[in-house]
Design an enzyme around this catalytic site. Structure first.
Site, mmCIF file in Angstrom:
data_model
loop_
_atom_site.group_PDB
_atom_site.id
_atom_site.type_symbol
_atom_site.label_atom_id
_atom_site.label_comp_id
_atom_site.label_asym_id
_atom_site.label_seq_id
_atom_site.Cartn_x
_atom_site.Cartn_y
_atom_site.Cartn_z
ATOM 1 N N ASP A 1 0.634 -0.826 -0.005
ATOM 2 C CA ASP A 1 -0.025 -0.044 0.055
ATOM 3 C C ASP A 1 0.995 1.679 0.142
ATOM 4 O OD1 ASP A 1 -2.118 1.698 -0.042
ATOM 5 O OD2 ASP A 1 -3.130 0.575 1.536
HETATM 6 C C1 BGC Z 1 -5.366 3.012 0.293
HETATM 7 C C2 BGC Z 1 -4.609 2.539 -1.061
HETATM 8 C C3 BGC Z 1 -4.800 2.938 -2.619
HETATM 9 C C4 BGC Z 1 -3.579 3.705 -2.310
HETATM 10 C C5 BGC Z 1 -3.280 4.317 -3.431
HETATM 11 C C6 BGC Z 1 -3.954 4.405 -0.208
HETATM 12 O O1 BGC Z 1 -3.846 5.440 0.630
HETATM 13 O O2 BGC Z 1 -4.824 2.477 0.770
HETATM 14 O O3 BGC Z 1 -6.286 1.776 -1.292
HETATM 15 O O4 BGC Z 1 -5.258 2.127 -3.705
HETATM 16 O O5 BGC Z 1 -3.349 4.236 -1.329
HETATM 17 O O6 BGC Z 1 -4.027 5.885 -3.717
#
Ligand code: BGC
Length: 712
Positions: free
Chosen positions: A274
């Site tokens: 993530d």
């Molecule tokens: C989120 C993810 C997301 C990523 C990219 C993160 O903060 O938890 O679900 O895909 O950001 O935007």
């Protein structure tokens, strides 16, 4: 965050002379040769994403950015023909910047599809796969290689801020929905990223929280959905979560990412982090986490140094590099797909409306719905009645071209909207917009707070029926609160009492509409309503879908994918969840997380074990407001005896014939339970009165129970 980027971008890779590899270019069948030809620096470069440039192009400028607003990229190695690929959110549709400075004449809106929760409430795998195909097609046509979804964490507790992105409190329903979504998206030749793997069940301190859970519970509840998605649909990628699992970050948890995910389940794709920032990058690589997103240049330097110092085996890095190359050769970018930047948004809007209508749940109906022809004018109460909440906040937001509003949808169905009530709300909303700059649509819009209705407004209202809309917004970075969120606020309660008293006195009915992303309390006020409809956060066409259900154009066939408890504290996990978090304290992703030993913040004990959702309530017989699987229809169905057969691979096929014995056409959901838990399900097509359909549900050997019981 920006400073970090600027600083790290000053770092330049050491200028090691490159080996001469004349003419060697990445192809589907030469990955081992490419890995051999890459320098250590290049290998490290490949496993570290391209940074924040695309995501922050609105602030940093669009130069060198292929898809403004996309969440991330990988880095190119041009000398070996390795392109950079584009990763974009998210689970409810493509999230990119809708306008571009460099291309002012065009727009880049994407369809805001119904959110994960309402899709799950449809129990309709074919529908979800169809939505996946449309989402995948938008990704493809906007130049995206991997869509960062589905979000599929289990709904452990109703207050998790991101529940709107997720499917259910049950792993079989979550896993099957995710598998359908993955199949749909990947049928378009773009990848998915099943997320957030795993145990990311709260937003409070999500980057530091340690989920403490026993292995049986982890496997049978929290990992099971992911296992189903992997075994049934092979997502091209998975996203490891921010949190820790039993003391180790999931991103550097070899047991999770290699032993369970790959060795046991047979996952063939790549794992990306993530959007984390730097932790111990070498440890992440060694655990089987192949790609660091969004990627900081300092991580490249760190990896090179760890290999040189013997702290990280280069062969572990090679494994991750190989997986990245295997992903790249599958992508539209590698294949040179000429994307149009103009997907068929009209066709997708139609599908978004159908899918939303399929998941709307009718909780209560005392001779009220479908709306009789005598109802010519409806009064719409509630701020969300005029500013519908189409989806949650954060990376699950989509920049939709529009959002249909309830009054507009009612009028389109030739139902008038009470002008006096409409004026009261519209004046209020106008004032609020003037007072406070409109919330940025980048991360989604908040719903303005309710205000106390004055008696005068009700006196002037002459409508035949009232629609009382209760709206809730939530999202990434914070959990929901008990006060004024799970519970109705005092103002909402007083307004509901005032409206129901006035309408009932006049012999008229009140329908409550729940425009919510997660469960709210219903037991204390449901007697006031004549009908209750949950339209969830239903996407840009949701209001039209709601009116389709109200008028009976579509017969409601949604069923709850989660339990509505009577009291929040009836839920076992309430003893170990930050319900008073005030929505604060979780956006520390890029700061060093210091463990201060705070219960439910720095660590969370999953002390309730398997007692999550209906598993607890069914076992104990404790009463609920509305149970898992509940949902009313405008017609009736009967079911035949179960036919059960075994296949040679050990799967069990369960078949049942469903008959529409009522007077309206409609769809029915069939659920198969074994050992007291959901094992499989199916939805019939739209059956005319008197029509029958035999549905067959396959239960794979790894989900096979000892006994079956069919319920609906
Ligand atoms: C989120 C993810 C997301 C990523 C990219 C993160 O903060 O938890 O679900 O895909 O950001 O935007």
């Amino acid at each position: 965050m920006l400073n970090l980027c600027t600083l790290t971008s000053l770092f330049l890779l050491s200028a090691t002379p490159l080996p001469r590899e004349d003419g060697l270019r990445l192809q589907e069948d030469n990955i081992p040769a490419i890995v051999q030809a890459l320098t250590l620096e290049e290998k490290a470069t490949l496993v570290v994403g391209g940074g924040f440039k695309s995501m922050l192009s609105g602030f940093l400028g669009e130069k060198g950015v292929r898809v403004p607003g996309a969440a991330g990229t990988t880095r190119a190695i041009p000398r070996l023909g390795i392109p950079s690929i584009v990763l974009s959110d998210g689970p409810t549709g493509v999230r990119i910047e809708p306008t571009r400075k460099r291309d002012k004449d065009k727009t880049f809106y994407a369809t805001a599809f119904p959110t994960g929760t309402i899709l799950a409430c449809s129990w309709n795998q074919e529908m979800v796969e169809q939505v996946g195909r449309a989402m995948g097609n938008e990704a493809l046509e906007y130049g995206i290689d991997v869509l960062l979804g589905p979000g599929m964490n289990l709904m452990r507790n109703p207050l998790c801020g991101r529940n709107f992105e997720y499917y259910s409190e049950d792993p079989v329903l979550s896993g099957r929905m995710a598998a359908a979504m993955i199949r749909g998206i990947q049928s378009q030749g773009v990848g998915t990223s099943a997320k957030h793997f795993a145990l990311n069940n709260q937003e409070t301190n999500r980057a530091g929280n340690d989920a403490r859970v026993d292995e049986t519970t982890a496997r049978e509840l929290y990992l099971k959905g992911f296992e189903i998605a992997v075994k049934e649909a092979q997502p091209w990628t998975m996203m490891s979560s921010y949190n820790k699992l039993n003391g180790e970050y999931t991103q550097s948890n070899r047991w999770l990412l290699t032993e369970v995910l790959r060795d046991e389940w047979g996952f063939e794709g790549l794992v990306m982090t993530d959007w984390t920032g730097r932790r111990n990058t070498g440890r992440q690589i060694a655990a089987g986490n192949d790609l660091m997103e969004p990627g900081l240049k300092s991580q490249i330097r760190e990896l090179v140094s760890q290999v040189k110092k013997g702290k990280l085996a280069e062969k572990d890095l090679d494994i991750c590099v190989t997986r990245i190359l295997e992903l790249i050769v599958k992508t539209p970018t590698f294949k040179g797909y000429a994307y149009s930047e103009s997907p068929d948004l009209q066709a997708h809007a139609k599908l978004a409306r159908e899918a939303a209508a399929d998941g709307i749940v009718l909780l209560k109906n005392e001779g009220t719905l479908p709306l009789p022809k005598t109802i010519q004018e409806v009064a719409v109460f509630g701020v969300a009645g005029y500013q519908t909440c189409i989806g949650g906040m954060g990376s699950g937001t989509v920049h939709a071209p529009y959002a249909i509003q309830i009054p507009q949808a009612l009028q389109a169905a030739s139902i008038r909207v009470s002008p006096s009530i409409q004026t009261v709300y519209e004046n209020y909303l106008q004032k609020r917009v003037r007072k406070k700059r409109k919330a940025s649509s980048m991360l989604g819009e908040a719903i303005p707070p309710e205000f106390a209705l004055d008696a005068q407004a009700l006196e002037e209202d002459r409508a035949d029926m009232a629609l009382f809309v209760i709206g809730r917004q939530a999202g990434e970075g914070g959990d929901r609160r008990l006060e004024d969120d799970f519970l109705l606020s005092d103002i909402e309660r007083k307004n509901l009492e005032a409206v129901t008293t006035a309408y009932h006195r006049a012999g008229k009915k009140v329908i409550v509409v729940l425009n919510i992303g997660g469960v709210i309390e219903t037991a204390s006020w449901k007697d006031l309503a004549d009908a209750i409809v949950v339209d969830w956060q239903p996407g840009q066409e949701g209001a039209a879908a709601l009116v389709d259900i109200l008028t009976g154009t579509v017969n409601p066939s949604g069923r709850l994918a989660m339990t509505f408890p009577i009291d929040y504290f009836d839920i076992p996990s309430s003893a170990n969840f930050p319900y008073d978090s005030q929505g604060k304290g979780s956006m520390n992703t890029f700061r060093k997380v210091r463990d201060r030993g705070r219960r439910n913040v720095d660590f969370t004990e999953y002390a309730e074990g398997m007692a999550v959702g209906y598993r607890y309530f069914n076992r104990t017989g404790a009463p609920v407001s509305y149970p898992f699987g509940f949902g009313l229809s405008y017609t009736e169905f009967t079911r035949s005896e179960i036919q059960q057969a075994e296949e040679s691979d050990g799967s069990v096929i369960v078949c049942v014939t469903v008959k529409n014995t009522g007077h309206a056409p409609g769809k029915e959901v069939v659920m198969v339970y074994g050992d007291g838990v959901l094992k499989g399900f199916a939805k019939t097509k739209r059956l005319e009165p008197g029509e029958t359909e035999t549905v067959c549900i396959r239960i794979a050997p790894y989900l096979r129970p000892r006994s079956f019981l069919m319920v609906s």
